[in-house]
Write a protein that holds these residues in place. Structure first.
Motif, PDB file in Angstrom:
ATOM      1  N   HIS A  85       0.837  -1.214   0.000  1.00 56.25           N
ATOM      2  CA  HIS A  85       0.000   0.000   0.000  1.00 56.25           C
ATOM      3  C   HIS A  85       0.864   1.254   0.000  1.00 56.25           C
ATOM      4  O   HIS A  85       0.468   2.282  -0.581  1.00 56.25           O
ATOM      5  N   LEU A  99       1.776   1.633  -3.508  1.00 56.89           N
ATOM      6  CA  LEU A  99       0.579   2.022  -4.252  1.00 56.89           C
ATOM      7  C   LEU A  99       0.314   3.517  -4.092  1.00 56.89           C
ATOM      8  O   LEU A  99      -0.064   4.205  -5.065  1.00 56.89           O
ATOM      9  N   ALA A 100       0.538   4.030  -2.877  1.00 63.43           N
ATOM     10  CA  ALA A 100       0.307   5.453  -2.624  1.00 63.43           C
ATOM     11  C   ALA A 100       1.309   6.314  -3.395  1.00 63.43           C
ATOM     12  O   ALA A 100       1.007   7.457  -3.773  1.00 63.43           O
ATOM     13  N   TYR A 140       2.587   5.506  -6.335  1.00 63.19           N
ATOM     14  CA  TYR A 140       2.534   5.225  -7.771  1.00 63.19           C
ATOM     15  C   TYR A 140       2.194   6.452  -8.610  1.00 63.19           C
ATOM     16  O   TYR A 140       2.806   6.663  -9.671  1.00 63.19           O
ATOM     17  N   PRO A 141       1.230   7.315  -8.205  1.00 67.35           N
ATOM     18  CA  PRO A 141       0.912   8.471  -9.052  1.00 67.35           C
ATOM     19  C   PRO A 141       2.119   9.351  -9.354  1.00 67.35           C
ATOM     20  O   PRO A 141       2.190   9.965 -10.425  1.00 67.35           O
ATOM     21  N   ALA A 180       3.858   7.726 -12.319  1.00 69.93           N
ATOM     22  CA  ALA A 180       3.050   7.435 -13.513  1.00 69.93           C
ATOM     23  C   ALA A 180       3.376   8.346 -14.683  1.00 69.93           C
ATOM     24  O   ALA A 180       3.147   7.990 -15.843  1.00 69.93           O
ATOM     25  N   GLU A 196       5.201  -0.509 -11.412  1.00 67.71           N
ATOM     26  CA  GLU A 196       4.202  -1.563 -11.614  1.00 67.71           C
ATOM     27  C   GLU A 196       4.807  -2.951 -11.352  1.00 67.71           C
ATOM     28  O   GLU A 196       4.157  -3.818 -10.754  1.00 67.71           O
ATOM     29  N   ALA A 201      -6.916  -3.236  -6.399  1.00 59.99           N
ATOM     30  CA  ALA A 201      -6.423  -1.879  -6.162  1.00 59.99           C
ATOM     31  C   ALA A 201      -5.277  -1.535  -7.108  1.00 59.99           C
ATOM     32  O   ALA A 201      -5.202  -0.408  -7.633  1.00 59.99           O
ATOM     33  N   ILE A 202      -4.379  -2.482  -7.346  1.00 62.16           N
ATOM     34  CA  ILE A 202      -3.257  -2.241  -8.254  1.00 62.16           C
ATOM     35  C   ILE A 202      -3.753  -2.021  -9.675  1.00 62.16           C
ATOM     36  O   ILE A 202      -3.312  -1.096 -10.377  1.00 62.16           O
ATOM     37  N   ALA A 256      -5.289   1.393 -10.005  1.00 60.12           N
ATOM     38  CA  ALA A 256      -4.311   2.484  -9.990  1.00 60.12           C
ATOM     39  C   ALA A 256      -3.529   2.560 -11.295  1.00 60.12           C
ATOM     40  O   ALA A 256      -3.190   3.645 -11.766  1.00 60.12           O
ATOM     41  N   THR A 257      -3.243   1.417 -11.886  1.00 57.91           N
ATOM     42  CA  THR A 257      -2.430   1.397 -13.108  1.00 57.91           C
ATOM     43  C   THR A 257      -3.257   1.505 -14.377  1.00 57.91           C
ATOM     44  O   THR A 257      -2.707   1.534 -15.468  1.00 57.91           O
TER      45      THR A 257
END
Length: 488
Positions: free
Chosen positions: A430, A433-434, A436-437, A440, A450, A475-476, A479-480
């Motif tokens: 997580h 994941l937080a 990741y933006p 991106a 990823e 969730a992944i 997000a992707t």
């Protein structure tokens, strides 16, 4: 072909100048397989050189892995009947009735010093003309070599005992009782060499996972053949048979149903002797497993002398030991011998300690550290495929411990370890994941992020199962943007 650093021996001498071998052994781990085998062929021509023997000892792990067709030698033919009971190179799994490899050289010296020299020379010429892998030809040579060698060994030792003279090698054996015992064990295996070679074919492949009826019938036939030579040889025959089994204790379970022929009257004594050896073998294997698990130098190969045993290897060996203890315990119920029960319980306790130390206690380092922590600059950490592979192996080992939990009393420690891994993996995933933006916007960073996310998902799936990993997977993918792609 001459490898740099090795000067080819003069033709026909078997000897020659060998330079810079101490540096060669490290390079032999890195060269391509075909080049490695060529160098091994060359070194075999001068293998009596001290540096060559040292080189072979150093590269043995790769030799065991590749198993190139080795040039036949008289010494290898001599070892064929007892090769199944020779101590392994890993130092952890040891065969029943183990013969240490240090025994080979004094045995060979006894044979060459006290045996039929003319016969040895004749057979040596035949061996040199035999192609690698021609087992039948080597067995035909052994048919004449093994009985002569057994007689030479016993005669030399007996002469040293009775006369205090004989050859130097025999006298040296008298000062090492354990070595002398093993040398005499070798003589017994040589006595029944042809019978053992036939039994190998029947008990294939090694290790034999299950002992079927036709296997038992082959053991019975071989035992009767050994008993016709001498009832004292039957135990050696059975030790060799047990060494080919994944669970040597399986032989104990059927031994009382086997007709030993002329050794029928000795059957209770043979059963008791084998039972004691099985228990002692389990104790030794568990002690070595525990030593390897704590980095006490039982690794296999250069650089592993102080390395702890790998989690998946620890679990695999523990599974075999637990299965052997279970089979042995069932057989021991017939003996009504409480000391065996105590010793078997001690084996299980040792295995439990090793599994806990090598798999459960090391899980945070072995599994969690594979999931990279978010970088302070916002860029994802580079993917380390080797670390991920090791972490996945560790996760599989952790799950395999579920099959050992009942026997080893590991339910609570295992439950705690798996819950801790599940929680830790989710927290780290997580956190990635937080972040990741931030990655991106750059295609390379996005791809790296990823991969890290899906590697974390893979570890969670291995530890906690697919059902518990589904929420993270969703969730992944959200997000992707993969879920949007699927809907198009």
């Amino acid at each position: 072909m001459t490898e740099p650093g090795v000067e080819k021996a003069p033709h026909g001498t078997g000897q020659g100048k060998v330079d810079r071998l101490p540096g060669l052994e490290s390079r032999l781990f890195d060269i391509p397989e075909d080049k490695f085998i060529e160098v091994v062929r060359l070194l075999e021509r001068v293998r009596d050189h001290p540096d060559v023997r040292q080189t072979f000892a150093a590269i043995r792990p790769r030799l065991v892995q590749l198993r190139p067709g080795r040039r036949p030698t008289m010494k290898r033919v001599l070892c064929m009947p007892f090769e199944d009971v020779l101590e392994g190179f890993s130092g952890i799994d040891v065969p029943l009735g183990r013969i240490e490899r240090r025994v080979i050289e004094p045995v060979w010296r006894l044979v060459t010093e006290c045996g039929d020299t003319a016969l040895i020379d004749q057979l040596d010429r035949q061996v040199q003309e035999t192609a690698p892998g021609n087992i039948n030809a080597l067995r035909n040579i052994g048919r004449r070599l093994w009985p002569m060698a057994a007689q030479a060994i016993r005669g030399a030792i007996q002469g040293a005992v009775e006369q205090g003279g004989a050859r130097q090698t025999a006298r040296l054996l008298l000062g090492d009782e354990d070595l002398r015992r093993q040398v005499l064990d070798v003589a017994a295996f040589l006595d029944i060499g042809l019978t053992l070679e036939a039994l190998k074919d029947a008990l294939a492949p090694k290790p034999l996972p299950v002992l079927d009826r036709h296997h038992v019938a082959a053991i019975e036939q071989a035992a009767q053949a050994a008993a016709r030579q001498s009832p004292t040889l039957v135990c050696s025959l059975l030790l060799a048979a047990a060494s080919r089994m994944a669970n040597p204790a399986d032989l104990l379970a059927v031994l009382n149903d086997i007709d030993l022929g002329k050794a029928r009257r000795e059957q209770p004594a043979i059963f008791a002797q084998l039972s004691g050896l099985v228990v002692t073998n389990l104790e030794e294997r568990s002690a070595r497993l525990d030593g390897a698990g704590h980095g006490k130098g039982h690794g296999a190969g250069p650089g592993r002398a102080d390395a702890a045993i790998a989690p998946e290897e620890a679990v695999a060996i523990a599974e075999r030991l637990v299965a052997s203890v279970a089979t042995t315990s069932a057989v021991m119920d017939f003996l009504a011998e409480p000391v065996y029960r105590e010793r078997l319980d001690a084996v299980k306790a040792a295995v439990r300690t090793t599994v806990a130390g090598s798999v459960l206690d090391t899980a945070p380092h072995g599994i969690l550290t594979a999931v990279a922590a978010p970088a302070t600059d916002g860029r994802p950490a580079a993917v380390d495929d080797d670390v991920q592979t090791a972490a996945e192996d560790h996760a599989r080992a952790l799950r395999r411990c579920e099959g050992l939990a009942d026997a080893l009393g590991l339910h609570e420690p295992l439950k705690d370890a798996m819950a801790s891994m599940e929680k830790g993996l989710l927290e780290r995933a997580h956190a990635l994941l937080a972040q990741y933006p931030k990655a991106a916007g750059d295609p390379d960073d996005a791809e790296t992020a990823e991969i890290n996310l899906f590697y974390a998902l893979r570890l969670l799936e291995l530890v906690a199962g697919p059902a518990k990993a589904d929420r993270l997977r969703t969730a992944i993918m959200a997000a992707t943007g993969e879920m949007e792609g699927e809907g198009e």
